[in-house]
Design an enzyme around this catalytic site. Structure first.
Site, PDB file in Angstrom:
ATOM      1  N   LYS A   1      -8.364 -50.156  50.225  1.00  0.00           N
ATOM      2  CA  LYS A   1      -7.653 -50.714  51.388  1.00  0.00           C
ATOM      3  C   LYS A   1      -6.939 -49.618  52.174  1.00  0.00           C
ATOM      4  O   LYS A   1      -6.029 -49.896  52.942  1.00  0.00           O
ATOM      5  CB  LYS A   1      -6.633 -51.761  50.935  1.00  0.00           C
ATOM      6  N   ARG A   2      -7.371 -48.396  51.987  1.00  0.00           N
ATOM      7  CA  ARG A   2      -6.752 -47.235  52.634  1.00  0.00           C
ATOM      8  C   ARG A   2      -5.256 -47.173  52.335  1.00  0.00           C
ATOM      9  O   ARG A   2      -4.459 -46.724  53.143  1.00  0.00           O
ATOM     10  CB  ARG A   2      -7.011 -47.230  54.145  1.00  0.00           C
TER      11      ARG A   2
ATOM     12  N   ALA B   1      -2.698 -46.328  55.512  1.00  0.00           N
ATOM     13  CA  ALA B   1      -3.071 -46.887  56.812  1.00  0.00           C
ATOM     14  C   ALA B   1      -2.068 -47.912  57.309  1.00  0.00           C
ATOM     15  O   ALA B   1      -2.338 -48.634  58.271  1.00  0.00           O
ATOM     16  CB  ALA B   1      -4.462 -47.515  56.731  1.00  0.00           C
TER      17      ALA B   1
ATOM     18  N   LEU C   1      -2.679 -55.830  57.103  1.00  0.00           N
ATOM     19  CA  LEU C   1      -2.736 -56.803  58.195  1.00  0.00           C
ATOM     20  C   LEU C   1      -3.179 -58.183  57.717  1.00  0.00           C
ATOM     21  O   LEU C   1      -2.830 -59.199  58.328  1.00  0.00           O
ATOM     22  CB  LEU C   1      -3.658 -56.293  59.310  1.00  0.00           C
TER      23      LEU C   1
ATOM     24  N   GLU D   1       5.816 -44.344  58.768  1.00  0.00           N
ATOM     25  CA  GLU D   1       7.208 -44.679  58.455  1.00  0.00           C
ATOM     26  C   GLU D   1       7.565 -44.237  57.037  1.00  0.00           C
ATOM     27  O   GLU D   1       8.645 -43.694  56.791  1.00  0.00           O
ATOM     28  CB  GLU D   1       7.429 -46.179  58.619  1.00  0.00           C
TER      29      GLU D   1
ATOM     30  N   GLU E   1       0.954 -50.261  66.304  1.00  0.00           N
ATOM     31  CA  GLU E   1       1.575 -51.586  66.361  1.00  0.00           C
ATOM     32  C   GLU E   1       1.458 -52.229  67.736  1.00  0.00           C
ATOM     33  O   GLU E   1       1.287 -53.451  67.848  1.00  0.00           O
ATOM     34  CB  GLU E   1       3.060 -51.486  65.964  1.00  0.00           C
TER      35      GLU E   1
ATOM     36  N   ARG F   1      -1.570 -54.159  68.157  1.00  0.00           N
ATOM     37  CA  ARG F   1      -1.705 -55.284  67.229  1.00  0.00           C
ATOM     38  C   ARG F   1      -0.766 -56.434  67.576  1.00  0.00           C
ATOM     39  O   ARG F   1      -0.748 -57.454  66.906  1.00  0.00           O
ATOM     40  CB  ARG F   1      -1.395 -54.824  65.794  1.00  0.00           C
TER      41      ARG F   1
ATOM     42  N   GLY G   1       8.385 -51.875  61.588  1.00  0.00           N
ATOM     43  CA  GLY G   1       9.308 -52.639  60.765  1.00  0.00           C
ATOM     44  C   GLY G   1       9.753 -51.933  59.506  1.00  0.00           C
ATOM     45  O   GLY G   1      10.460 -52.513  58.687  1.00  0.00           O
TER      46      GLY G   1
END
Length: 273
Positions: free
Chosen positions: A24-25, A61, A65, A115, A135, A138, A143
């Protein structure tokens, strides 16, 4: 039994913490955050320095999501009361915990991955790394503390550009914008991070604590308060080993900190350790 989402290994005084969702990276979900929190707390007791890295072909990544969609569509029940974001709590334990953290970055370092990386105190990347904040594309917002940490590293205008346009920065641009301090050939970021961590571990625990906790707080206060804060810390009682280190330096017995060639090449893209 499912495989651990976080790996943990001790190498002398250094704790190696690895993100372990390579398929899932290394995207961040709640389960990974919980395991990361446990590993960081363990390292605070076990080690003097942490090296944070990612397994597989990417560091991280960002936000998972699929989990974000499930939450947005009501498939994940929200808590009954507002509480502090779990990312904020864990990333603060990295950024303002008792020991320094070195991040080894490669492949995708985007969104929440950036982050997380900027919560570390020293960042190394290899030539495969790229940095981004997708972000805006998307329909979401940062956050994981990015408005505080990333903005303070790269500045408001650079962060705005990255978020508004989806622009990706390469290693040379990451070096230019102070996202990283060292760039290595592909596959060598972790080795360089380990080398730096071992060097950092040779400092006194007290000095390392002051560096990673006092400096960022002085950044938050006024000039006069910063100088007062500095004086309080420099006047604190020193452990006995400080006298020995000072004596070794005065008597010419101290080892040189950084070789001249290494100091010259440390931040040059494509230069290995």
């Amino acid at each position: 039994m499912s495989e651990a989402l976080i790996t943990y290994e001790l190498d002398g005084p250094v704790a190696l913490i690895g993100l372990n969702r390579p398929d899932k990276r290394n995207a961040i979900n709640d389960a990974l955050v919980d395991e990361l929190n446990a590993a960081v707390q363990r390292a605070h007791e076990d080690a003097n320095v942490i090296v944070l890295h990612g397994h597989g072909s990417n560091f991280c990544a960002g936000l998972d999501l699929a989990e974000a969609l499930a939450r947005a569509s009501g498939k994940i029940t929200p808590p009954r009361k507002r509480r502090r974001h779990n990312w904020h709590m864990v990333f603060d334990q990295i950024a303002r915990g008792p020991i320094p953290v070195v991040a080894a970055l490669h492949g995708a370092v985007v969104g929440g991955g950036l982050e997380l990386a900027t919560a570390a105190h020293v960042r190394v990347c290899d030539e495969t790394a790229f940095f981004g904040l997708p972000e805006g594309q998307r329909g979401i917002f940062v956050g994981g503390g990015g408005t505080v940490r990333i903005q303070r590293v790269v500045g408001t205008t650079v962060m705005m550009d990255m978020m508004l346009t989806g622009r990706l920065l390469n290693p040379a641009e990451g070096l230019q914008e102070h996202i990283v301090r060292y760039v290595t050939p592909a596959g060598q970021a972790l080795a360089k991070a380990k080398e730096l961590a071992q060097r950092i571990a040779q400092n006194t625990i007290e000095t390392n604590w002051k560096i990673v906790n006092v400096l960022p707080r002085i950044q938050d206060v006024s000039h006069d308060d910063g100088l007062f804060f500095e004086q309080l810390n420099s006047a604190m009682a020193r452990p006995p080993e400080v006298e020995q280190r000072l004596r070794e330096f005065v008597e010419g017995k101290a080892k040189p900190l950084v070789a001249k060639d290494e100091a010259k090449d440390a931040g040059a893209p494509g230069k290995g350790a």
